[in-house]
Design a protein around this motif. Sequence first.
Motif, PDB file in Angstrom:
ATOM      1  N   PHE A 154      52.442  27.543  62.598  1.00  0.00           N
ATOM      2  CA  PHE A 154      51.153  28.187  62.856  1.00  0.00           C
ATOM      3  C   PHE A 154      50.848  29.207  61.756  1.00  0.00           C
ATOM      4  O   PHE A 154      49.739  29.228  61.195  1.00  0.00           O
ATOM      5  CB  PHE A 154      51.177  28.868  64.217  1.00  0.00           C
ATOM      6  CG  PHE A 154      49.825  29.387  64.655  1.00  0.00           C
ATOM      7  CD1 PHE A 154      49.025  28.641  65.501  1.00  0.00           C
ATOM      8  CD2 PHE A 154      49.346  30.621  64.219  1.00  0.00           C
ATOM      9  CE1 PHE A 154      47.786  29.102  65.897  1.00  0.00           C
ATOM     10  CE2 PHE A 154      48.110  31.092  64.606  1.00  0.00           C
ATOM     11  CZ  PHE A 154      47.320  30.333  65.450  1.00  0.00           C
ATOM     12  N   TRP A 382      41.167  28.067  68.992  1.00  0.00           N
ATOM     13  CA  TRP A 382      41.843  27.919  67.696  1.00  0.00           C
ATOM     14  C   TRP A 382      41.833  26.453  67.292  1.00  0.00           C
ATOM     15  O   TRP A 382      42.002  25.572  68.133  1.00  0.00           O
ATOM     16  CB  TRP A 382      43.282  28.419  67.780  1.00  0.00           C
ATOM     17  CG  TRP A 382      43.398  29.914  67.917  1.00  0.00           C
ATOM     18  CD1 TRP A 382      43.413  30.635  69.061  1.00  0.00           C
ATOM     19  CD2 TRP A 382      43.513  30.855  66.847  1.00  0.00           C
ATOM     20  NE1 TRP A 382      43.526  31.978  68.796  1.00  0.00           N
ATOM     21  CE2 TRP A 382      43.588  32.145  67.431  1.00  0.00           C
ATOM     22  CE3 TRP A 382      43.554  30.747  65.460  1.00  0.00           C
ATOM     23  CZ2 TRP A 382      43.725  33.302  66.673  1.00  0.00           C
ATOM     24  CZ3 TRP A 382      43.685  31.901  64.696  1.00  0.00           C
ATOM     25  CH2 TRP A 382      43.762  33.169  65.303  1.00  0.00           C
ATOM     26  N   ILE A 425      43.573  23.471  69.307  1.00  0.00           N
ATOM     27  CA  ILE A 425      45.000  23.614  69.646  1.00  0.00           C
ATOM     28  C   ILE A 425      45.276  24.718  70.659  1.00  0.00           C
ATOM     29  O   ILE A 425      46.441  24.958  71.002  1.00  0.00           O
ATOM     30  CB  ILE A 425      45.835  23.885  68.373  1.00  0.00           C
ATOM     31  CG1 ILE A 425      45.313  25.136  67.627  1.00  0.00           C
ATOM     32  CG2 ILE A 425      45.861  22.669  67.459  1.00  0.00           C
ATOM     33  CD1 ILE A 425      46.199  25.590  66.491  1.00  0.00           C
ATOM     34  N   SER A 426      44.232  25.395  71.151  1.00  0.00           N
ATOM     35  CA  SER A 426      44.483  26.491  72.101  1.00  0.00           C
ATOM     36  C   SER A 426      44.193  26.042  73.527  1.00  0.00           C
ATOM     37  O   SER A 426      43.315  25.223  73.768  1.00  0.00           O
ATOM     38  CB  SER A 426      43.634  27.715  71.741  1.00  0.00           C
ATOM     39  OG  SER A 426      42.292  27.352  71.485  1.00  0.00           O
ATOM     40  N   ILE A 435      50.083  31.906  71.392  1.00  0.00           N
ATOM     41  CA  ILE A 435      49.567  31.908  70.021  1.00  0.00           C
ATOM     42  C   ILE A 435      49.992  33.200  69.313  1.00  0.00           C
ATOM     43  O   ILE A 435      49.767  34.301  69.832  1.00  0.00           O
ATOM     44  CB  ILE A 435      48.030  31.747  70.028  1.00  0.00           C
ATOM     45  CG1 ILE A 435      47.711  30.301  70.437  1.00  0.00           C
ATOM     46  CG2 ILE A 435      47.417  32.080  68.680  1.00  0.00           C
ATOM     47  CD1 ILE A 435      46.266  29.980  70.588  1.00  0.00           C
ATOM     48  N   LEU A 473      49.446  27.323  72.913  1.00  0.00           N
ATOM     49  CA  LEU A 473      49.133  26.170  72.077  1.00  0.00           C
ATOM     50  C   LEU A 473      49.154  24.874  72.887  1.00  0.00           C
ATOM     51  O   LEU A 473      49.947  24.726  73.823  1.00  0.00           O
ATOM     52  CB  LEU A 473      50.137  26.070  70.927  1.00  0.00           C
ATOM     53  CG  LEU A 473      49.942  27.114  69.828  1.00  0.00           C
ATOM     54  CD1 LEU A 473      51.191  27.238  68.980  1.00  0.00           C
ATOM     55  CD2 LEU A 473      48.745  26.748  68.949  1.00  0.00           C
ATOM     56  N   ASP A 474      48.285  23.970  72.498  1.00  0.00           N
ATOM     57  CA  ASP A 474      48.276  22.618  73.046  1.00  0.00           C
ATOM     58  C   ASP A 474      49.704  22.056  72.980  1.00  0.00           C
ATOM     59  O   ASP A 474      50.401  22.196  71.971  1.00  0.00           O
ATOM     60  CB  ASP A 474      47.326  21.780  72.189  1.00  0.00           C
ATOM     61  CG  ASP A 474      47.278  20.315  72.580  1.00  0.00           C
ATOM     62  OD1 ASP A 474      47.792  19.958  73.652  1.00  0.00           O
ATOM     63  OD2 ASP A 474      46.706  19.530  71.793  1.00  0.00           O
ATOM     64  N   PHE A 477      50.859  20.230  69.995  1.00  0.00           N
ATOM     65  CA  PHE A 477      51.147  20.959  68.756  1.00  0.00           C
ATOM     66  C   PHE A 477      52.650  21.014  68.523  1.00  0.00           C
ATOM     67  O   PHE A 477      53.142  20.704  67.435  1.00  0.00           O
ATOM     68  CB  PHE A 477      50.552  22.371  68.832  1.00  0.00           C
ATOM     69  CG  PHE A 477      50.605  23.133  67.526  1.00  0.00           C
ATOM     70  CD1 PHE A 477      49.575  23.033  66.611  1.00  0.00           C
ATOM     71  CD2 PHE A 477      51.689  23.941  67.213  1.00  0.00           C
ATOM     72  CE1 PHE A 477      49.609  23.731  65.402  1.00  0.00           C
ATOM     73  CE2 PHE A 477      51.747  24.644  66.008  1.00  0.00           C
ATOM     74  CZ  PHE A 477      50.695  24.527  65.109  1.00  0.00           C
ATOM     75  N   SER A 478      53.403  21.407  69.563  1.00  0.00           N
ATOM     76  CA  SER A 478      54.857  21.490  69.401  1.00  0.00           C
ATOM     77  C   SER A 478      55.476  20.105  69.273  1.00  0.00           C
ATOM     78  O   SER A 478      56.427  19.904  68.501  1.00  0.00           O
ATOM     79  CB  SER A 478      55.488  22.247  70.560  1.00  0.00           C
ATOM     80  OG  SER A 478      55.042  21.761  71.805  1.00  0.00           O
TER      81      SER A 478
END
Length: 950
Positions: A154, A382, A425-426, A435, A473-474, A477-478
């Motif tokens: 990030f 985001w 992504i948020s 975040i 975060l979505d 994302f991870s």
Amino acid sequence: MDKTYSPHAIEQALYEKWEQAGYFKPSGQGSSYCIMIPPPNVTGSLHMGHAFQHTIMDTLTRYKRMDGHNTLWQVGSDHAGIATQMVVERQLAAQGINRTDMSRDDFIEKVWEWKAQSGGTITSQMRRLGDSVDWDRERFTMDEGLSNAVKEVFVRLHKENLIYRGKRLVNWDPKLQTAISDLEVENKEQQGHIWHLRYPLADGAQTADGKDYLVVATTRPETMLGDVCVAVHPDDERYQTLVGKFIELPLVNRRIPIIADSYVDQEFGTGCVKITPAHDFNDYEIGKRHQMAMIAVLDDHAKVRRQAGLYTATGEAIDAIDGFDGTLPAAYQGLDRFDARKQVVADFEAAGLLDKVEQHTNKVPYGDRGGVPIEPHLTDQWYVRVAPLAEVATKAVEDGDIQFVPKQYENMYFAWMRDIQDWCISRQLWWGHRIPAWYDDNGNVYVGRDEAEVRAENNLDANVNLRQDDDVLDTWFSSALWTFSTLGWPEDTDDLRTFHPTDVLVTGFDIIFFWVARMIMMTMHFLKDQNGKPQVPFKTVYVTGLIRDEEGQKMSKSKGNVLDPLDMIDGIDLETLVAKRTANMMQPQLEAKIAKRTQAQFPEGITAHGTDALRFTLAALASTGRDINWDMKRLEGYRNFCNKLWNASRYVLMNTEEQDCGVQGGELQLSLADQWIIECFNDTAKQFRHALDNYRFDQAAAIAYEFTWNQFCDWYLELTKPVLFNGSEAELRGTRNTLVTILEQLLRLLHPLLPFITEEIWQRVAPLAGANGDTIMLQAYPQPQPERFANARDDMEWLKQVIVGIRNIRGEMNLSPSKPLPVLIANADDTARARLEQNANFLSALAKLESLEFLATVDDAPASATALVGRMEIHIPMAGLIDTAAELARLDKALEKAEKEVAMFARKLSNENFVAKAPAEVIAKEREKLQNAEETLQQLQQQRAKIAAL
């Protein structure tokens, strides 16, 4: 070995031994081979899709492990933001506790408590499937290492201006109060309406046909409160003179312009479209193209605001739009969106502006977790600016650095990547990676790995108050970092250098964009090889189809057609199965229907089949990329296959244990059957490897089945009996040696598909074959060997034709299997004569012969039943073998029955009414029945003619 094969008795005990012994760990020897498991949700349980994909991954892993690779199948699970938060919230609600009554930290603590107690369901089920993952390396997307990787990515992307915060339209779940991804949206077909609303023209303008209004059609009248314009197609002659003029928007008394945009379908409705950029994704794009301001009339709960949010086309807040300060009519303030809809329609009707209402079937987007219609909603979120990342990731597939299997899925990948939008992504949740951004009291944003870094990098002293962003975060994302974060990145670890890039990703087509593409983008951005070239996350993407029920329907709880793989492994009674399928149904009125269908399908429940039978079935059905219609008969068939292998192994052991199998030396005299099975197995190993190497698991299963059942069990074991009963010491030693060595190699060949039964049998067979080691899974995988017996296969296949020919005559003539038959041979050349004479013992035993004689000419043969093998004729004289009169009487009865069947099917197909009304597949089935009946009749007629000739 036990007389009866019992999977329940061996499977779990074997798995525990494997895991405790550490057999699943990388060996540290050989070239690396790595598969990353698609991390299942921590809230989840094993379903058929998991069982299918895990079977494929485990088959590949076991194959490569045995083939000498340093093999890692990396295991882990996903924190599943929304799903997990909902599970814990429900648990708290049952105790009378609301999440909002707790602090964020206290709630997160409750989630971790839940994970410790209940979050391992799927991992225990994976053990039941035989998954040979390295459990000591198990990762979780919220563990410390992966959390550090997430923060690192990030921060770096933000510094590179590839992450930004902005106000844009997103899928919003009003119940869960969060943005959700497209994958979490379900489109449900519903009966609704289209309302045709009259919008008065301003300044005395009129349409071409003299009307002082335009009619717009909408399925969501409540959003008209936020309309900013009406759009028409630029080529629509009806409205060309009105472009640039204005509408008097009813109810809110605002003037809005009429614009031209080629998005409008002039053939649909009136060709006029209301544009509400803050509440519709298509309108949002039109608004951006025309630089139209946005008016957001619904709040986070999907209720009408008192004061609308006013924004520019790029999302900056403004105080007014052409004198409108955002105040909405009092009659609608605070109303739920659906109540507002009713009120708006009523007010249009009262004003004489409701042109008409039509019934309409449309697809309404629902949140798959919250269960309410989602709302396109304008919020601060985001985003990742993905276009630069997508360019590199697209080229990797174009250049062949990453291959899709089947290849056609590359087109799906390219279609998404070449029209990619920035990634939101948020999420407005508490559970997830928070975040790493902080705000001061003036609204300035600072991004860093932690607050201390933010203060240090921006020279902020302790007096400056900082508040961390509340969003997380979505989940994707991870998981986009999965292939490298699980191996220790951002540290330069030995694991990362050894196992990355990974080899193959096994996944479904539905997440090619959501997961596969994002993994490729993220990995290639952050990992480079020694030459600075972006590193791919995996070399191959194997895309599986969906597992559907036997009728081709998608399995879902609402349809009550879900099958639990563990039920097929362990069995389940009918009452429990019905209760399971009808539990927690969204539509209780369907319970009786589902119960009835389940009872019809499984009148006695589901019997236990064991893990190996399930795995073999899944592999056998895995035709590349296609959806699979589940077939319980195939499962039963492969349970029988396991039984066949077990019983064949018992036969081998009974004839070899405590016997001289030639392992310690001594002359080995191999029979033709021994030579033939050795060459057959060699060819099978070659074909089987080729199938696995090309991800044709269905072909691999078919190859294994054909050799095991037909060649080894049905033919070879029978062919060994003459030697085992009457052979010399050297012949006995040769056949015993072949029995144990071929079975031991076959077990190794089958192990990736059938791990449990092969291990259990191998433990008994291995010492007899001279194999060393504690487990089959660490033995060498069979390699094709140079041909040793060039003529054995041709000779044996020819002899098999002779045996089958004699057996067919026996069957056709209804002769007892135990009755020895005299056989006369005509037209035998030198090769045929030599084959028959040298293998008379096989022929005598397997075809049950009384005698074998060669005729000088065909004319010397008495009245006989005959069979052909090439030009050679096999004659079996019938005189004295059968009661001709009794056999003719039996055949006449069979002929009468066959004639009636032919007449019945023909009559049905000649019925014009039936042919006109019946579905095509029903007619095709009836024609097939007629064809089969005609063939049976013809065979019986030929047989009767033969008998009558005697």
